[in-house]
Design a protein around this motif. Sequence first.
Motif, PDB file in Angstrom:
ATOM      1  N   PHE A 214     126.617  10.293  91.754  1.00 27.55           N
ATOM      2  CA  PHE A 214     125.855  10.609  92.627  1.00 27.55           C
ATOM      3  C   PHE A 214     124.739  10.146  93.715  1.00 27.55           C
ATOM      4  O   PHE A 214     123.899   8.881  92.845  1.00 27.55           O
ATOM      5  CB  PHE A 214     125.109  11.977  92.883  1.00 27.55           C
ATOM      6  CG  PHE A 214     123.782  12.021  94.068  1.00 27.55           C
ATOM      7  CD1 PHE A 214     124.338  13.353  94.925  1.00 27.55           C
ATOM      8  CD2 PHE A 214     122.946  12.617  94.358  1.00 27.55           C
ATOM      9  CE1 PHE A 214     123.607  13.525  95.711  1.00 27.55           C
ATOM     10  CE2 PHE A 214     122.099  12.841  95.285  1.00 27.55           C
ATOM     11  CZ  PHE A 214     122.485  13.535  95.899  1.00 27.55           C
ATOM     12  N   ALA A 215     124.920   9.029  95.002  1.00 29.34           N
ATOM     13  CA  ALA A 215     123.790   8.560  95.458  1.00 29.34           C
ATOM     14  C   ALA A 215     122.847   8.955  95.894  1.00 29.34           C
ATOM     15  O   ALA A 215     123.344   9.326  97.793  1.00 29.34           O
ATOM     16  CB  ALA A 215     124.910   7.699  96.255  1.00 29.34           C
ATOM     17  N   THR A 269     119.638   5.234  93.266  1.00 33.26           N
ATOM     18  CA  THR A 269     118.975   5.528  91.946  1.00 33.26           C
ATOM     19  C   THR A 269     117.800   6.917  91.757  1.00 33.26           C
ATOM     20  O   THR A 269     117.166   7.293  90.815  1.00 33.26           O
ATOM     21  CB  THR A 269     118.542   4.348  91.461  1.00 33.26           C
ATOM     22  OG1 THR A 269     120.632   3.914  91.266  1.00 33.26           O
ATOM     23  CG2 THR A 269     119.091   5.356  89.794  1.00 33.26           C
ATOM     24  N   TYR A 270     116.462   5.474  92.690  1.00 35.95           N
ATOM     25  CA  TYR A 270     115.775   6.512  92.677  1.00 35.95           C
ATOM     26  C   TYR A 270     114.213   6.282  93.140  1.00 35.95           C
ATOM     27  O   TYR A 270     114.852   5.306  93.940  1.00 35.95           O
ATOM     28  CB  TYR A 270     114.577   6.183  91.012  1.00 35.95           C
ATOM     29  CG  TYR A 270     114.110   5.053  91.010  1.00 35.95           C
ATOM     30  CD1 TYR A 270     113.112   3.447  91.309  1.00 35.95           C
ATOM     31  CD2 TYR A 270     115.211   3.405  90.182  1.00 35.95           C
ATOM     32  CE1 TYR A 270     112.945   2.821  91.463  1.00 35.95           C
ATOM     33  CE2 TYR A 270     115.172   2.605  90.657  1.00 35.95           C
ATOM     34  CZ  TYR A 270     114.179   1.668  90.350  1.00 35.95           C
ATOM     35  OH  TYR A 270     113.230   0.786  90.002  1.00 35.95           O
ATOM     36  N   CYS A 271     113.143   6.775  93.995  1.00 35.36           N
ATOM     37  CA  CYS A 271     112.391   7.106  95.012  1.00 35.36           C
ATOM     38  C   CYS A 271     111.048   6.803  93.665  1.00 35.36           C
ATOM     39  O   CYS A 271     110.474   7.567  93.293  1.00 35.36           O
ATOM     40  CB  CYS A 271     112.353   8.097  95.753  1.00 35.36           C
ATOM     41  SG  CYS A 271     111.068   7.531  96.546  1.00 35.36           S
ATOM     42  N   GLY A 302     121.898  13.546  99.682  1.00 34.01           N
ATOM     43  CA  GLY A 302     122.721  11.903  99.044  1.00 34.01           C
ATOM     44  C   GLY A 302     124.090  12.602  98.620  1.00 34.01           C
ATOM     45  O   GLY A 302     124.613  13.531 100.037  1.00 34.01           O
ATOM     46  N   LYS A 303     124.833  11.163  97.886  1.00 32.08           N
ATOM     47  CA  LYS A 303     126.588  11.771  98.041  1.00 32.08           C
ATOM     48  C   LYS A 303     127.343  11.373  97.300  1.00 32.08           C
ATOM     49  O   LYS A 303     126.519  10.553  96.254  1.00 32.08           O
ATOM     50  CB  LYS A 303     127.059  10.217  99.141  1.00 32.08           C
ATOM     51  CG  LYS A 303     126.280   9.491 100.724  1.00 32.08           C
ATOM     52  CD  LYS A 303     127.358   9.123 100.979  1.00 32.08           C
ATOM     53  CE  LYS A 303     126.510   8.941 102.808  1.00 32.08           C
ATOM     54  NZ  LYS A 303     126.922   7.677 103.595  1.00 32.08           N
ATOM     55  N   VAL A 342     125.353  15.881  88.621  1.00 34.01           N
ATOM     56  CA  VAL A 342     125.230  16.378  89.459  1.00 34.01           C
ATOM     57  C   VAL A 342     126.344  16.899  89.623  1.00 34.01           C
ATOM     58  O   VAL A 342     127.413  15.844  89.161  1.00 34.01           O
ATOM     59  CB  VAL A 342     125.207  15.727  90.560  1.00 34.01           C
ATOM     60  CG1 VAL A 342     125.543  16.268  92.128  1.00 34.01           C
ATOM     61  CG2 VAL A 342     124.167  14.990  91.118  1.00 34.01           C
ATOM     62  N   LYS A 343     126.510  18.791  89.426  1.00 34.36           N
ATOM     63  CA  LYS A 343     127.946  18.936  89.341  1.00 34.36           C
ATOM     64  C   LYS A 343     128.985  19.140  90.210  1.00 34.36           C
ATOM     65  O   LYS A 343     130.426  19.065  90.242  1.00 34.36           O
ATOM     66  CB  LYS A 343     128.114  20.703  88.884  1.00 34.36           C
ATOM     67  CG  LYS A 343     127.402  20.540  87.668  1.00 34.36           C
ATOM     68  CD  LYS A 343     126.705  22.311  87.194  1.00 34.36           C
ATOM     69  CE  LYS A 343     125.237  21.434  85.803  1.00 34.36           C
ATOM     70  NZ  LYS A 343     125.136  22.926  85.784  1.00 34.36           N
TER      71      LYS A 343
END
Length: 598
Positions: A214-215, A269-271, A302-303, A342-343
């Motif tokens: 997940f991006a 990746t993170y905020c 995200g993607k 993320v599934k």
Amino acid sequence: MKNNHISNLRKWAMLVAAMILQISCQQDDSFSPAADSAIINLSVSAANSGTTMDNDDTASAIKSLCILQFNADGNSFGTLRHVGMGMETAPNSGKYSATLLQSVDNNDKYKLVILANFPDGDYGIFYRMGGKSYAEVQQACLSAELSGESNVLEFTAAQPFPMFGIAKDGAPQIITETMNLGTVSLVRAVARVDIGIGTKNADNNTWNKGGVPFAMTQVQIWKDGKQYAYMPVENNFSSSAGALAINSPSPVGGTETKIYGSAYITGTTYCSEKIYLPEADLLWGDVYDDNHSSRLAIIVGGKYNSSDAETFYRVDFNYDEGSKAKMDILRNHVYRFTIKSVKDAGYATAELAYNSKPKGLDFSAEIEPWVSNEPTSVPSIQGYYLTYEGFNGENVRWTYGNLSTQKIPKKKSYWGTNVYLPFNYNNFYKEGNSIYAPDMPGGQNGRLYTTVEETLNYEGTFPNLMVSGDDIVDESGNDKVQWKTGTTLTAFDLCRDLEENGYDDWRLPRLSELAFIYVNQESLKALRGFTPLSGTYWCGSEFQEGTSDEQRKKSESAWAVDFTGATTAGYASHHKKAETLKIRCVRQQQDNPSLKKK
């Protein structure tokens, strides 16, 4: 008549003096210290740290300070009697003095509120509120209202976080002519939210994505407060032994959706250290209940699994997906959410994700007081990392010439076509060793390369790469050196001699690794303390100048990558080894028992 006139003047003067004493919300320098005034001293500490803070760190700086002197009503706040402006007694000391009204007897007691970093240092609003109750003052000094999706809540070094504190644990005080209030602990007026994917690192403010497909592209906060309260509601805080605690939120009404785009997110990746929220009562029931669409929540966009389509997920303020342990938003706390997996794709829009039952990801959460001496995003002694298609290393597509693009491969353990020879990424310090000189113990170093395509066909980037924080200089202080000086492998030796972050197994990067650094340099730049690469850099991959055996064994040229050229940034080219270029060293992130680690 004359005596009566003088008597009347005296009576008028006494009446004016009494009025000034009754409500003296004015600048301290508007009256001279006399029997009715007192000089008090205090130290301030940011956010319950116990240490004085007054610097340019946005999260703990104190730029201005005032003391609100309330006429105590028993053990409660009474009415506002006076405003004392804090004056630093020494630069950057966290120590202040202020002029307050002196108690006339032992029954004349006061409760003291300390406010710091009021917007633009404008405390004039309080001078007009003499005789008002704490609740009236609290409501009158709410923040300005924010509106609009792009109007996120931000603070700067020029306007750091507003802070609140109370002296002496809020106990009513007799104000003597000269007194010391000791250290007063302050708390910030807002909470902070951090969210990341994969595994939270030891510094608590960065994440390693690992294998989570997940991006992250954006974070939205739905039903976020439009305002925040500089002062908490009177019954929503307590203090003991100098530590101020926030027990309940102090809502101010009105909500807005705020959007934090890619500029706030590191490497998809993170905020972290970017999202600040007013306090909020989240009206908890179940995660998906009648209040579901009325409650503040995080929407992560995200993607998923390299898809081109953006997808959205709802994250509620509970400790994990489906947990019954819920949170409210309290000022001066940090809320950290970790998306563990993320599934599947989420919802097509943020609105649909907000209004629907959460699905598609698992997360965990933690809440803790936001203290000023907690670890920040300054990288630890572990250094600066790139993880292939993961933490800080998501990008693997490289344009190495005019419209020439190729995927950078992972490290290859073996190389060759008809035969497979071990490829040792550390042990390649014999110039020109190739299949024509297979005498290197412990594995080969690859071969000489005519083209970038050939290079990437034989080698790749080490998937967990650590990058040195700055360019390497030689003993004379030169930041540009020859690849080879006579028979000395100058560039190799400078990296082999480097000792940084507790390691001494640094080496010159492969061409594929230098390219990996280039395409992910923005993620590295975002890390405090990392010096951006600028100019053209040597790598350890050599250029094949001809076809004879001798030319294949040794070459007078090596590959390099330009990081900042006006028309050649990112391009790979070969240079004579006698040229002087820059060096940035790398090492393998995971420990290798055969390598020495300090």
